[in-house]
Scaffold this active site. Structure first.
Site, PDB file in Angstrom:
ATOM      1  N   GLY A   1      -1.461   4.999 -17.344  1.00 22.62           N
ATOM      2  CA  GLY A   1      -2.409   5.419 -16.303  1.00 22.62           C
ATOM      3  C   GLY A   1      -3.782   4.754 -16.346  1.00 22.62           C
ATOM      4  O   GLY A   1      -4.716   5.224 -15.698  1.00 22.62           O
TER       5      GLY A   1
ATOM      6  N   TRP B   1      -4.807   1.829 -15.125  1.00 23.67           N
ATOM      7  CA  TRP B   1      -5.191   1.292 -13.810  1.00 23.67           C
ATOM      8  C   TRP B   1      -5.531   2.439 -12.850  1.00 23.67           C
ATOM      9  O   TRP B   1      -6.413   2.307 -12.018  1.00 23.67           O
ATOM     10  CB  TRP B   1      -4.038   0.443 -13.221  1.00 23.67           C
TER      11      TRP B   1
ATOM     12  N   ASP C   1       5.999   5.466 -12.398  1.00 27.15           N
ATOM     13  CA  ASP C   1       6.461   4.737 -13.589  1.00 27.15           C
ATOM     14  C   ASP C   1       7.768   5.359 -14.075  1.00 27.15           C
ATOM     15  O   ASP C   1       8.093   6.499 -13.733  1.00 27.15           O
ATOM     16  CB  ASP C   1       5.411   4.816 -14.699  1.00 27.15           C
TER      17      ASP C   1
ATOM     18  N   ASP D   1      12.122   4.870 -10.989  1.00 25.14           N
ATOM     19  CA  ASP D   1      12.332   3.430 -11.221  1.00 25.14           C
ATOM     20  C   ASP D   1      11.984   2.712  -9.913  1.00 25.14           C
ATOM     21  O   ASP D   1      12.555   3.027  -8.862  1.00 25.14           O
ATOM     22  CB  ASP D   1      13.793   3.206 -11.607  1.00 25.14           C
TER      23      ASP D   1
ATOM     24  N   ASP E   1       1.697  -3.689 -12.323  1.00 26.95           N
ATOM     25  CA  ASP E   1       1.419  -4.221 -13.660  1.00 26.95           C
ATOM     26  C   ASP E   1       2.652  -4.023 -14.542  1.00 26.95           C
ATOM     27  O   ASP E   1       2.569  -3.860 -15.745  1.00 26.95           O
ATOM     28  CB  ASP E   1       0.201  -3.474 -14.233  1.00 26.95           C
TER      29      ASP E   1
ATOM     30  N   LYS F   1       1.297  -8.601 -11.623  1.00 29.47           N
ATOM     31  CA  LYS F   1       1.362  -9.399 -12.853  1.00 29.47           C
ATOM     32  C   LYS F   1       2.589 -10.300 -12.748  1.00 29.47           C
ATOM     33  O   LYS F   1       3.644  -9.859 -12.308  1.00 29.47           O
ATOM     34  CB  LYS F   1       1.491  -8.459 -14.052  1.00 29.47           C
TER      35      LYS F   1
HETATM   36  C1  SAM Z   1       1.922  -2.632 -19.073  1.00 30.83           C
HETATM   37  S1  SAM Z   1       2.550  -1.111 -18.667  1.00 30.83           S
HETATM   38  C2  SAM Z   1       1.533  -0.655 -17.355  1.00 30.83           C
HETATM   39  C3  SAM Z   1       0.168  -0.254 -17.804  1.00 30.83           C
HETATM   40  C4  SAM Z   1      -0.638   0.361 -16.710  1.00 30.83           C
HETATM   41  N1  SAM Z   1      -1.003  -0.595 -15.715  1.00 30.83           N
HETATM   42  C5  SAM Z   1      -1.903   0.981 -17.251  1.00 30.83           C
HETATM   43  O1  SAM Z   1      -2.996   0.412 -17.063  1.00 30.83           O
HETATM   44  O2  SAM Z   1      -1.767   2.035 -17.894  1.00 30.83           O
HETATM   45  C6  SAM Z   1       4.024  -1.468 -17.899  1.00 30.83           C
HETATM   46  C7  SAM Z   1       4.752  -0.296 -17.405  1.00 30.83           C
HETATM   47  O3  SAM Z   1       5.801  -0.688 -16.549  1.00 30.83           O
HETATM   48  C8  SAM Z   1       6.737   0.330 -16.566  1.00 30.83           C
HETATM   49  N2  SAM Z   1       8.013  -0.099 -15.983  1.00 30.83           N
HETATM   50  C9  SAM Z   1       8.823  -1.074 -16.414  1.00 30.83           C
HETATM   51  N3  SAM Z   1       9.878  -1.182 -15.604  1.00 30.83           N
HETATM   52  C10 SAM Z   1       9.741  -0.237 -14.651  1.00 30.83           C
HETATM   53  C11 SAM Z   1      10.515   0.143 -13.541  1.00 30.83           C
HETATM   54  N4  SAM Z   1      11.671  -0.454 -13.258  1.00 30.83           N
HETATM   55  N5  SAM Z   1      10.075   1.147 -12.784  1.00 30.83           N
HETATM   56  C12 SAM Z   1       8.936   1.782 -13.083  1.00 30.83           C
HETATM   57  N6  SAM Z   1       8.164   1.455 -14.117  1.00 30.83           N
HETATM   58  C13 SAM Z   1       8.546   0.456 -14.896  1.00 30.83           C
HETATM   59  C14 SAM Z   1       6.843   0.667 -18.030  1.00 30.83           C
HETATM   60  O4  SAM Z   1       7.330   1.972 -18.204  1.00 30.83           O
HETATM   61  C15 SAM Z   1       5.418   0.536 -18.475  1.00 30.83           C
HETATM   62  O5  SAM Z   1       4.803   1.772 -18.583  1.00 30.83           O
END
Ligand code: SAM
Length: 934
Positions: free
Chosen positions: A57, A59, A77, A93, A118, A158
Site C-alpha cells: 500500500g 503507492w 492486489d 488477481d 507496480d 513498471k
Molecule cells: C512491488 S509490489 C507493489 C508495491 C506497491 N506498489 C507499494 O508501494 O506498496 C508488487 C505487488 O504485485 C502484486 N502482484 C503480483 N502479481 C499480481 C497479480 N497477478 N494480481 C495482483 N497483484 C499482483 C504482488 O502481490 C505484490 O504485492
C-alpha cells in the site's frame, strides 16, 4: 518475493528504506511514485486513481497524500492490503475477470484519471521467465487501463528491460500521445526495472484485442538497441524496424555475439560503451562465453569477438598447432585465457598475433611495399609557373596561419590579464604596455611605444611620420597584408576575435553588474552608509553640476577658432579633463574615506605654491609622460578621434549611472570658469565663516557627532566634519587663495586627523623637512590612471591603494583631548534657550518697570498701596510665567466623556478637557497665528 542480503544489492537497506520508515510509508517503493509524481505531476490533478498490484500500500499512501481531498482511490492486489483511510482496497488477481468486475463495482461508472501498476510476479523462477510474466502483467494492467481510463488520462507502469520491452513501448505509443521511460532515483541501480509514464490517453473507440494479447504483442519482435533516453522517439518506428530484424540467428555463437555487441561493440573504444538493459540474448542465459581460436583467426569481426567473449580456446588440432607457432607467445596464451581482464595494449597484441597466424596459414598475403610504391606514385612533370604559384600559396598559407596563431595567443593573453585584473590578481602596472589597449588606450598611438615595439622586433626605429600615422591609422602592416590576401579562414578568425572581445566585454559587464548588486546588498545592510549617503547627496550633485558648467564654457571656447593656440589649449584641456575626472573620482572616493582627504589637505596646505607647480611636472610618473607624446602625434589626426574613448571606456560610460552626464569630450576646455567658481564658493564660505561664529561651532559639533558614528569601533579618536571647501581634491596651481583658505581652516579648526597631527608634529620637531614631505606626496600611489577600469576594482583601490601614513600615540591623544573639550561645551540649542530666557526676563522687567512707574505716578493710590503693588509687579516679573503643571489636565475619553465631577484617582487642581475640544482649540490657535503673520 525472495529474501535478499540486507547489506548488498536489492536487499540493501538504503536511505529510501530508512526514509520510508521515518515517514510512515509501508514500502520503500512509495518513493518511486513520489519521484514520478514530482517529475510528471500525476496526482495533484487526479480525482480517481486505480492502483493495480498495490500491496502493501505504499503507492496508495502517496496517492492519498498528494491527491485532492475526497478523491477516489482504489487498490487491488493478490495480497490483502491493510486498511488505509480514504482508500478502497480489495483482493484479486488483476489478470482475472473477477478483478475487472470488482473494479467496475467500485468505480460506479466513473473513469479513472490515473491507472498505476507496480506489479511484480511473486515467483523466484529464472529471470527471463520472470520478465515475461512481468510483461504479461503489464499488458494486463494496460488492458484494464484502457477500460477504466478517461480520455486524456495517464497510465504508469513498471517494466523490465527485456526482449519484449520494445514491443510494449510500441503498444503504449499507439494508445497514448506521450510515452516516456524513466528510472526514478529511488529505483535501485541493480534492478532492471524502469517506469514508463504514458500520458494523454487517446481512448480509441475500438481497440483490436490483439493489441493487448501477449501472444500477439510479444511474437516476432526482436530487441532494438535503444537506450532509455531514446525511448519516446522509437515508438511506432521501433516495431517496424524491430520486425525487420532477423530473429533466427543461425549460429549460437553469432547470436551471442550479436546480443553482446551492444555492450561491447568495440574493445578499442571503451569510452563509447553504453549500459544497456536489453537483457539476455534469446536462448542464452549465461554470462560466460567462449570462442574458439578459429573463430577469432578466421572470423570476419575479431574485434566484436574480443569484446563479447570471456575466453578463446584452442580445441582443434589446427588450433593446437597455432599454439606451437613462434608468434604464439606465453602472453598471447595468457591473454586468450581471460579476455575480460585485458587492456587496450593486450587486445592490440592479440590482433597482431591474429594477423601473423593468418599470414602463416596463408589467409592473408603480405603486401610488397615496393610494388605498392611503384604502382601508386605517378610522377607527372609540373609546369614551372605552377610550381612557383603553389610554393607561394604554401608560403602565404603558412604566414597567415602564423599570424592567426599570434593573434589568437595575444587575444587570449589579453583576456587572461583582464580577468586577472578583475580578480585583483595583478596591478594595472604589471600589465604589458600592449595590454593598455584593454584599459581604454588602444586608440591613442604612442610614439615611444611604437619605437619600442619596432626595437623589439628588430626593425629600424627611423620611420617617417607618414608611416607612423599610416600605421596608427590602420593596423599592423603585415596584418593588413595578410588580411587583404585573407581567405575565409581569416574572416573566421576575425569573427572569433570580435566574438572574444564581445565576450570579454560581456564578462566585464557581468562582473560589474554582480559587483553593483553586491555593493547594494552590502549598503542595504550598512546603516552607516545610508546616513552618509543621505548627507553626501547634495555634495555629489554639486560636483556633477560643476561639470555641466564646464561644458558650457567648453562650448564657448570651441568657437574661438582652430588655430595652433587653440589646439594647444585643447590638448591642455584633454590633460585637465583626465585630471578633472581623476578629481571627480577622488572626490567620490573621498566620501568613503575622510582620513585620506584630510591628509592630502594638510599636505597641500603646507606645500609652498612654487614647489607645487614644479612638482606637477617633475612629479609625473612614467604613466604621464606618454601622454605628452600622445598629444604630439594625435594632433595630426582628427580632433574627434583624440577625444574618442576606447571601446571598454564606452562600455563603461554606457552604464546607467552615467546616463544624463555630459559627454566626456565636452569636458575638455578651460578651467578658468571652474577656478572662478571655486574662488566664489570659497569666498562665500569665508563670508559665511565670518558671519556667524556660533553657527560654525554648531556645525562642528554636529559634524563631529555624526562622524563619530562612522568611525570603526576600534578607532580611538573622533574626526570632526569638514566643510565643503575642504574636499577640494584638485591641485590647482593657479589658485592663489587655495593656501590661504587651507591655512585658515587649519587655524580655525586645527589639524583634524591623527595623520595630520603626526606629520605636523614631525615638521615642528624637525624630524622631517617640508621638501621631504612633499616628495613623499609623489609616490607610486599618487598617480593612477583609472580610465576604463571596473567599478569594483576602483572601489577596492580607493580603500587600499593609498599610502599608509603612520600615526603616533601622542597625536591620537591630542585629538582625543580636543574632542573631549568640544564635547564638554554646551550645545547651541541650550545656549539659545538660555539667551531667550534671559531676553524674556529682561523684557518682563522692563514692562514691569513701566507699569511700576505708572503706579508711582498715580495720584489715586497711597504710598503703602503703591509700594505693595510695585513689589508684587516686580516679583511677578522676576518669577516669570508660572508653570501650568500644578493644574492637571484630564482628557475625558470614551465613556468618561461628559462625566462631571472629580475624576477618580486625580488629586489636586484639575481640568477636564474634551479631546475634540483640545484639538479644536489648538487648530484655532494655529489659524490665529497664521493670520497674524499675514
Ligand atoms: C512491488 S509490489 C507493489 C508495491 C506497491 N506498489 C507499494 O508501494 O506498496 C508488487 C505487488 O504485485 C502484486 N502482484 C503480483 N502479481 C499480481 C497479480 N497477478 N494480481 C495482483 N497483484 C499482483 C504482488 O502481490 C505484490 O504485492
Amino acid at each position: 518475493m525472495g529474501k535478499h542480503d540486507k547489506k548488498t544489492g536489492k536487499g540493501r537497506l538504503d536511505k529510501f528504506y530508512r526514509l520510508a520508515k521515518e515517514q510512515g510509508y509501508r514500502a520503500r517503493s512509495a518513493f518511486k511514485l513520489v519521484h514520478l509524481n514530482r517529475k510528471y505531476d500525476l496526482l495533484s490533478k487526479s480525482k480517481c486513481v486505480i492502483d493495480l498490484c498495490a500491496a502493501p500500500g505504499g503507492w496508495l499512501q502517496v496517492a492519498e497524500k498528494y491527491m485532492p481531498k475526497g478523491s477516489l482511490i482504489i487498490g487491488v492486489d493478490l495480497n490483502a492490503i491493510k486498511p488505509l483511510p480514504h482508500v478502497t482496497t480489495f483482493v484479486s488477481d488483476i489478470t482475472t475477470p473477477h478483478c475487472r468486475q470488482m473494479l467496475k463495482q467500485h468505480m460506479h461508472d466513473w473513469k479513472a484519471d490515473l491507472v498505476m501498476h507496480d506489479g511484480a510476479p511473486n515467483v523466484g523462477s529464472a529471470w527471463v521467465q520472470d520478465a515475461f510474466t512481468q510483461n504479461e502483467l503489464v499488458l494486463q494492467s494496460l488492458k484494464l487501463a484502457t477500460e477504466f481510463l478517461i480520455k486524456g488520462g495517464n497510465f504508469v507502469t513498471k517494466v523490465f528491460r527485456s526482449q519484449d520491452y520494445n514491443s510494449l513501448m510500441w503498444v503504449f505509443g499507439q494508445l497514448f500521445k506521450s510515452v516516456e521511460a524513466t528510472k526514478p532515483p529511488s529505483s535501485r541501480n541493480v534492478s532492471a526495472e524502469i517506469f514508463v509514464v504514458c500520458r494523454d490517453f487517446i481512448a480509441p473507440k475500438h481497440i483490436d484485442p490483439k493489441f493487448l494479447d501477449p501472444k500477439h504483442v510479444f511474437k516476432d519482435l526482436a530487441p532494438l538497441p535503444t537506450s532509455i533516453t531514446e525511448l519516446p522517439e522509437t515508438n511506432g518506428e521501433a516495431s517496424v524496424a524491430a520486425t525487420q530484424a532477423s530473429t533466427s540467428s543461425a549460429a549460437a555463437a553469432a547470436a551471442r555475439l550479436a546480443a553482446n555487441s551492444h555492450a561491447h561493440s568495440n574493445v578499442f573504444a571503451p569510452e563509447k560503451k553504453r549500459r544497456h538493459r536489453d537483457g539476455y540474448a534469446e536462448g542464452d542465459y549465461t554470462l560466460y562465453h567462449t570462442a574458439t581460436a578459429s573463430d577469432f583467426i578466421k572470423g570476419v569481426d575479431p574485434v566484436l569477438l574480443l569484446g563479447g567473449m570471456n575466453r578463446i580456446t584452442f580445441d582443434s588440432d589446427e588450433e593446437k598447432q597455432w599454439l606451437k607457432s613462434r608468434h604464439t607467445t606465453s602472453d598471447v596464451v595468457a591473454n586468450c585465457s581471460d579476455l575480460k581482464v585485458l587492456g587496450k595494449g593486450d587486445f592490440k597484441a592479440l590482433m597482431k598475433w591474429r594477423l601473423a597466424i593468418r599470414l602463416e596459414i596463408g589467409l592473408d598475403v603480405k603486401a610488397d611495399p615496393t610494388a605498392d610504391a611503384t604502382e601508386e606514385v605517378v610522377v607527372e612533370p609540373i609546369d614551372e609557373e605552377e610550381q612557383i604559384t603553389e610554393d607561394l600559396k604554401k608560403l602565404q598559407e603558412a604566414k597567415s596561419a602564423k599570424t592567426k596563431r599570434e593573434r589568437k595567443r595575444a587575444n587570449e593573453k589579453k583576456a587572461k590579464d583582464l580577468l586577472k585584473l578583475q580578480l585583483n590578481m595583478t596591478a594595472p602596472e604589471d600589465l604589458d604596455h600592449n595590454d593598455l589597449a584593454l584599459k581604454g588606450e588602444e586608440e591613442i598611438f604612442d610614439l615611444e611605444e611604437g619605437e619600442l615595439e619596432a626595437k623589439r622586433q628588430g626593425k629600424s626605429t627611423k620611420k617617417s611620420l607618414g608611416d607612423i600615422v599610416k600605421d596608427a591609422d590602420g593596423m599592423d602592416l603585415s596584418e593588413s597584408e595578410s588580411e587583404s590576401e585573407g581567405n575565409d579562414e581569416d574572416d573566421e578568425i576575425l569573427d572569433s576575435d570580435e566574438e572574444r572581445e564581445r565576450k570579454t566585454a560581456m564578462l566585464e559587464g557581468e562582473l560589474d553588474g554582480l559587483y553593483e548588486t553586491y555593493k547594494e546588498r552590502m549598503q542595504e545592510r550598512d546603516t552607516k552608509w545610508k546616513v552618509k549617503n543621505e548627507r553626501n547627496k547634495d555634495k555629489n550633485f554639486d560636483a556633477w553640476h560643476g561639470i555641466k558648467e564646464n561644458k558650457d564654457s567648453d562650448d564657448e571656447g570651441g568657437e574661438k577658432g582652430e588655430d595652433d593656440e587653440s589646439d594647444v589649449e585643447s590638448e591642455e584641456g584633454g590633460w585637465d579633463l583626465v585630471q578633472g575626472k581623476k578629481a571627480i573620482d577622488v572626490d567620490s572616493d573621498s566620501d568613503s574615506d575622510s582620513d585620506e582627504d584630510e591628509t592630502e589637505q594638510v599636505e597641500k596646505a603646507i606645500k609652498p605654491k612654487k614647489v607645487k607647480k614644479s612638482a606637477d611636472f617633475d612629479g609625473l610618473t612614467s604613466q604621464a609622460k606618454p601622454r605628452k607624446n600622445t598629444a604630439l602625434v594625435t594632433s595630426l589626426q582628427e580632433t574627434e578621434k583624440r577625444a574618442q574613448m576606447s571601446r571598454q571606456a564606452q562600455l563603461w560610460f554606457d552604464q546607467s549611472v552615467f546616463k544624463g552626464m555630459p559627454d566626456l569630450a565636452a569636458l575638455d576646455g578651460d578651467d578658468e570658469d571652474e577656478e572662478d567658481e571655486e574662488d566664489e564658493s570659497e569666498e562665500d564660505v569665508e563670508d559665511g565663516d565670518e558671519e556667524d561664529e556660533d553657527v560654525e561651532m554648531e556645525s562642528e559639533d554636529e559634524g563631529s557627532s555624526t562622524l563619530q558614528d562612522e568611525q570603526d569601533d576600534d578607532d580611538d579618536f573622533e574626526i570632526v566634519a569638514r566643510d565643503e571647501e575642504d574636499d577640494g581634491t584638485g591641485w590647482d596651481v593657479d589658485d592663489e587663495d587655495q593656501d590661504e583658505v587651507k591655512k585658515k581652516i587649519i587655524k580655525d579648526k586645527g589639524l583634524l586627523t591623527a595623520e595630520a597631527v603626526t606629520l605636523a608634529t614631525q615638521l615642528v620637531n624637525r624630524k622631517i623637512t617640508a621638501s621631504q614631505l612633499i616628495d613623499q606626496g609623489f609616490n607610486k600611489l599618487s598617480s593612477f590612471n583609472k580610465d576604463g577600469l571596473p567599478t569594483w576594482f576602483l572601489d577596492d583601490e580607493s580603500k587600499y591603494y593609498k599610502p599608509n601614513i603612520p600615526i603616533t600615540k601622542e597625536a591620537v591623544e591630542a585629538l582625543k583631548a580636543r574632542q573631549r573639550a568640544l564635547d564638554a561645551r554646551p550645545i547651541k540649542k541650550i545656549a539659545e534657550a538660555k539667551q531667550r530666557k534671559k531676553f524674556k526676563a529682561v523684557q518682563r522687567m522692563e514692562k514691569a518697570k513701566k507699569k511700576a512707574d505708572d503706579v508711582m505716578t498715580s495720584e489715586e493710590l497711597g504710598d503703602a498701596e503703591k509700594a505693595r503693588q510695585v513689589r508684587r509687579m516686580l516679583s511677578k516679573a522676576a518669577r516669570g510665567k508660572q508653570k501650568a503643571a500644578d493644574k492637571k489636565i484630564v482628557v475625558a475619553r470614551g465613556v468618561n466623556r461628559g462625566v462631571k465631577g472629580r475624576p477618580t484617582g486625580v488629586k489636586g487642581k484639575y481640568k477636564i478637557v474634551d479631546p475634540r475640544m483640545r484639538k479644536e482649540v489648538r487648530a484655532l490657535k494655529r489659524i490665529k497665528k497664521a493670520n497674524k503673520k499675514r
